[in-house]
Design a protein around this motif. Sequence first.
Motif, PDB file in Angstrom:
ATOM      1  N   ILE A   1       8.999  -3.378 -11.245  1.00 60.68           N
ATOM      2  CA  ILE A   1       7.913  -2.717 -10.525  1.00 60.68           C
ATOM      3  C   ILE A   1       7.060  -1.870 -11.465  1.00 60.68           C
ATOM      4  CG2 ILE A   1       9.196  -0.623  -9.884  1.00 60.68           C
ATOM      5  CD1 ILE A   1       8.057  -1.177  -6.966  1.00 60.68           C
ATOM      6  N   ASP A   2       5.754  -1.883 -11.219  1.00 59.32           N
ATOM      7  CA  ASP A   2       4.821  -1.082 -12.008  1.00 59.32           C
ATOM      8  C   ASP A   2       4.396   0.142 -11.205  1.00 59.32           C
ATOM      9  OD1 ASP A   2       4.897  -2.645 -14.235  1.00 59.32           O
ATOM     10  OD2 ASP A   2       3.009  -3.677 -13.864  1.00 59.32           O
ATOM     11  N   LEU A   3       4.600   1.320 -11.786  1.00 57.36           N
ATOM     12  CA  LEU A   3       4.188   2.551 -11.133  1.00 57.36           C
ATOM     13  C   LEU A   3       2.678   2.563 -10.921  1.00 57.36           C
ATOM     14  CD1 LEU A   3       6.365   5.044 -13.198  1.00 57.36           C
ATOM     15  CD2 LEU A   3       6.791   4.276 -10.843  1.00 57.36           C
ATOM     16  N   LEU A   4       2.250   3.328  -9.953  1.00 60.04           N
ATOM     17  CA  LEU A   4       0.822   3.440  -9.693  1.00 60.04           C
ATOM     18  C   LEU A   4       0.107   3.907 -10.962  1.00 60.04           C
ATOM     19  CD1 LEU A   4      -0.674   2.885  -7.023  1.00 60.04           C
ATOM     20  CD2 LEU A   4      -0.813   5.356  -6.695  1.00 60.04           C
ATOM     21  N   GLY A   5      -1.030   3.280 -11.257  1.00 56.89           N
ATOM     22  CA  GLY A   5      -1.794   3.610 -12.448  1.00 56.89           C
ATOM     23  C   GLY A   5      -1.416   2.812 -13.666  1.00 56.89           C
ATOM     24  N   HIS A   6      -0.387   1.982 -13.574  1.00 58.14           N
ATOM     25  CA  HIS A   6       0.134   1.244 -14.721  1.00 58.14           C
ATOM     26  C   HIS A   6       0.203  -0.254 -14.437  1.00 58.14           C
ATOM     27  CE1 HIS A   6       1.461   5.304 -15.714  1.00 58.14           C
ATOM     28  NE2 HIS A   6       1.781   4.903 -16.930  1.00 58.14           N
ATOM     29  N   GLY A   7       0.155  -1.029 -15.520  1.00 58.80           N
ATOM     30  CA  GLY A   7       0.415  -2.465 -15.425  1.00 58.80           C
ATOM     31  C   GLY A   7      -0.458  -3.175 -14.414  1.00 58.80           C
ATOM     32  N   ILE A   8       0.183  -3.894 -13.498  1.00 54.94           N
ATOM     33  CA  ILE A   8      -0.556  -4.683 -12.512  1.00 54.94           C
ATOM     34  C   ILE A   8      -0.805  -3.913 -11.220  1.00 54.94           C
ATOM     35  CG2 ILE A   8       0.194  -6.901 -13.445  1.00 54.94           C
ATOM     36  CD1 ILE A   8       2.300  -7.053 -11.235  1.00 54.94           C
ATOM     37  N   SER A   9      -0.344  -2.662 -11.146  1.00 59.57           N
ATOM     38  CA  SER A   9      -0.599  -1.848  -9.951  1.00 59.57           C
ATOM     39  C   SER A   9      -2.000  -1.245 -10.011  1.00 59.57           C
ATOM     40  CB  SER A   9       0.448  -0.744  -9.828  1.00 59.57           C
ATOM     41  OG  SER A   9       1.717  -1.291  -9.528  1.00 59.57           O
ATOM     42  N   ASP A  10      -2.457  -0.757  -8.851  1.00 62.68           N
ATOM     43  CA  ASP A  10      -3.783  -0.133  -8.794  1.00 62.68           C
ATOM     44  C   ASP A  10      -3.809   1.144  -9.626  1.00 62.68           C
ATOM     45  OD1 ASP A  10      -4.693  -2.147  -7.183  1.00 62.68           O
ATOM     46  OD2 ASP A  10      -4.689  -0.972  -5.320  1.00 62.68           O
ATOM     47  N   ARG A  11      -5.038   1.554  -9.996  1.00 65.94           N
ATOM     48  CA  ARG A  11      -5.229   2.707 -10.876  1.00 65.94           C
ATOM     49  C   ARG A  11      -6.183   3.719 -10.231  1.00 65.94           C
ATOM     50  NH1 ARG A  11      -6.991  -0.601 -16.159  1.00 65.94           N
ATOM     51  NH2 ARG A  11      -8.181  -1.675 -14.554  1.00 65.94           N
ATOM     52  N   PRO A  12      -5.789   4.301  -9.123  1.00 65.69           N
ATOM     53  CA  PRO A  12      -6.699   5.229  -8.435  1.00 65.69           C
ATOM     54  C   PRO A  12      -6.972   6.480  -9.270  1.00 65.69           C
ATOM     55  CG  PRO A  12      -4.505   5.363  -7.490  1.00 65.69           C
ATOM     56  CD  PRO A  12      -4.492   4.188  -8.419  1.00 65.69           C
ATOM     57  N   THR A  13      -8.209   6.947  -9.223  1.00 69.13           N
ATOM     58  CA  THR A  13      -8.570   8.168  -9.950  1.00 69.13           C
ATOM     59  C   THR A  13      -8.386   9.413  -9.086  1.00 69.13           C
ATOM     60  OG1 THR A  13     -10.889   7.905  -9.303  1.00 69.13           O
ATOM     61  CG2 THR A  13     -10.204   6.935 -11.409  1.00 69.13           C
TER      62      THR A  13
ATOM     63  N   ALA B   1       0.853  -1.189   0.000  1.00 69.22           N
ATOM     64  CA  ALA B   1       0.000   0.000   0.000  1.00 69.22           C
ATOM     65  C   ALA B   1       0.887   1.236   0.000  1.00 69.22           C
ATOM     66  CB  ALA B   1      -0.908  -0.005   1.219  1.00 69.22           C
ATOM     67  N   VAL B   2       0.577   2.199  -0.868  1.00 71.35           N
ATOM     68  CA  VAL B   2       1.459   3.357  -1.036  1.00 71.35           C
ATOM     69  C   VAL B   2       0.734   4.692  -0.898  1.00 71.35           C
ATOM     70  CG1 VAL B   2       3.101   2.075  -2.466  1.00 71.35           C
ATOM     71  CG2 VAL B   2       1.196   3.293  -3.564  1.00 71.35           C
ATOM     72  N   THR B   3      -0.576   4.662  -0.630  1.00 68.62           N
ATOM     73  CA  THR B   3      -1.329   5.899  -0.408  1.00 68.62           C
ATOM     74  C   THR B   3      -2.157   5.740   0.865  1.00 68.62           C
ATOM     75  OG1 THR B   3      -3.330   5.211  -1.592  1.00 68.62           O
ATOM     76  CG2 THR B   3      -1.547   6.206  -2.920  1.00 68.62           C
ATOM     77  N   PRO B   4      -2.597   6.851   1.451  1.00 67.31           N
ATOM     78  CA  PRO B   4      -3.446   6.750   2.636  1.00 67.31           C
ATOM     79  C   PRO B   4      -4.732   5.972   2.384  1.00 67.31           C
ATOM     80  CG  PRO B   4      -2.607   8.980   2.398  1.00 67.31           C
ATOM     81  CD  PRO B   4      -2.246   8.254   1.140  1.00 67.31           C
TER      82      PRO B   4
ATOM     83  N   HIS C   1       4.561  10.121  -8.055  1.00 68.86           N
ATOM     84  CA  HIS C   1       5.030   8.808  -8.504  1.00 68.86           C
ATOM     85  C   HIS C   1       6.263   8.391  -7.697  1.00 68.86           C
ATOM     86  CE1 HIS C   1       2.622   7.403 -11.830  1.00 68.86           C
ATOM     87  NE2 HIS C   1       2.772   8.510 -12.535  1.00 68.86           N
ATOM     88  N   ALA C   2       7.208   9.315  -7.522  1.00 70.91           N
ATOM     89  CA  ALA C   2       8.444   8.996  -6.813  1.00 70.91           C
ATOM     90  C   ALA C   2       8.168   8.645  -5.357  1.00 70.91           C
ATOM     91  CB  ALA C   2       9.415  10.168  -6.908  1.00 70.91           C
ATOM     92  N   ASP C   3       7.276   9.382  -4.712  1.00 70.13           N
ATOM     93  CA  ASP C   3       6.967   9.096  -3.312  1.00 70.13           C
ATOM     94  C   ASP C   3       6.237   7.765  -3.154  1.00 70.13           C
ATOM     95  OD1 ASP C   3       8.168  11.476  -2.620  1.00 70.13           O
ATOM     96  OD2 ASP C   3       6.288  12.575  -2.310  1.00 70.13           O
ATOM     97  N   ALA C   4       5.342   7.447  -4.094  1.00 72.72           N
ATOM     98  CA  ALA C   4       4.662   6.157  -4.051  1.00 72.72           C
ATOM     99  C   ALA C   4       5.654   5.023  -4.275  1.00 72.72           C
ATOM    100  CB  ALA C   4       3.549   6.116  -5.093  1.00 72.72           C
ATOM    101  N   LEU C   5       6.571   5.206  -5.212  1.00 70.42           N
ATOM    102  CA  LEU C   5       7.605   4.205  -5.449  1.00 70.42           C
ATOM    103  C   LEU C   5       8.477   4.051  -4.204  1.00 70.42           C
ATOM    104  CD1 LEU C   5       9.145   2.287  -7.297  1.00 70.42           C
ATOM    105  CD2 LEU C   5      10.323   4.271  -8.267  1.00 70.42           C
TER     106      LEU C   5
ATOM    107  N   THR D   1      10.369   0.901   0.352  1.00 68.71           N
ATOM    108  CA  THR D   1      10.544   0.818   1.804  1.00 68.71           C
ATOM    109  C   THR D   1       9.829  -0.405   2.359  1.00 68.71           C
ATOM    110  OG1 THR D   1      10.782   3.223   1.972  1.00 68.71           O
ATOM    111  CG2 THR D   1      10.156   2.034   3.973  1.00 68.71           C
ATOM    112  N   ALA D   2       8.621  -0.663   1.873  1.00 67.27           N
ATOM    113  CA  ALA D   2       7.885  -1.849   2.309  1.00 67.27           C
ATOM    114  C   ALA D   2       8.600  -3.133   1.918  1.00 67.27           C
ATOM    115  CB  ALA D   2       6.473  -1.832   1.727  1.00 67.27           C
TER     116      ALA D   2
END
Length: 280
Positions: free
Chosen positions: A79-91, A28-31, A100-104, A109-110
């Motif tokens: 690794i797939d950035l948020l919104g891409h590939g197999i990662s989640d695609r939050p609107t 998980a990378v967002t609140p 993007h950098a902070d989510a990565l 870190t996880a």
Amino acid sequence: MHTGALWLLSSLHTDLNRKGEQTVHDAAVTPEGDRIRWVELPGQEPPRVYVHGLGATSPAYFTQIAVHPLLAGHRSLLIDLLGHGISDRPTSFDYTLEAHADALAAALTAADVTGAELIAHSMGGSVAIVLAARHPRLVSRLVLVDANLDPIPRAPGSSGSSGIAAYTEQEFLAGGWEEVRDRVGPHWWSTMRLAGREALHRSAVHLVRGTVPTMRELLLDLKIPRTFLLPEADGPLPGTDALTASGVSVVAVPDCGHNIMLDNPDGFARVTAAALTDRE
């Protein structure tokens, strides 16, 4: 190349599952709990993190490279950035390069990653530069693959980020994405179609807008080993003298276009292996 890379990924997944090793991880990378996912191959430290470009996915673009004889054997996160590939695609995510950098960073870190060697293509290279500037403990070395270093003008009717960013978000969601699909062709669309449409548009808008300071300025200020790969056919990279003066190694790769790792995997593996073993 996409077909071959995906077939190889499937084979690797089967082989590792037989050994009882999990290949797909997430964090998980967002609140709100949105998750980044990655394919992980076991191996020695330091870890290597492969980051894709706009509308792409790292397993399809980098599996062949991660297992290449010149590069295999390291712990590797595709690794797939948020919104891409197999990662989640939050609107609700804004998809700036900084976000993007902070989510990565949260995903790495996880995954207990520090001091990683990042091999990052196109927009992924821009994100990697911002990551190294904002989260220096996570990155020990950069190999940038024809990455975006400067803001670029929006260009209606063109393919790529400049064409996508020429639409308003409303226009893109209402049908502009179909025009982009037809312009980019089936090769790129095979992975672009996996991206969230809001994610694709916002990522393109912020990529062409760039950062302040610019990605180039951030790269010049970094103190870690840095290599920039570009297609030989593109000619000299603008600003090469300043880059080399700051310690960036600029390497032209023959027989390829923008997707260097797909067009010339052996050549790409050779120059990347050299960049990763040349200790400064």
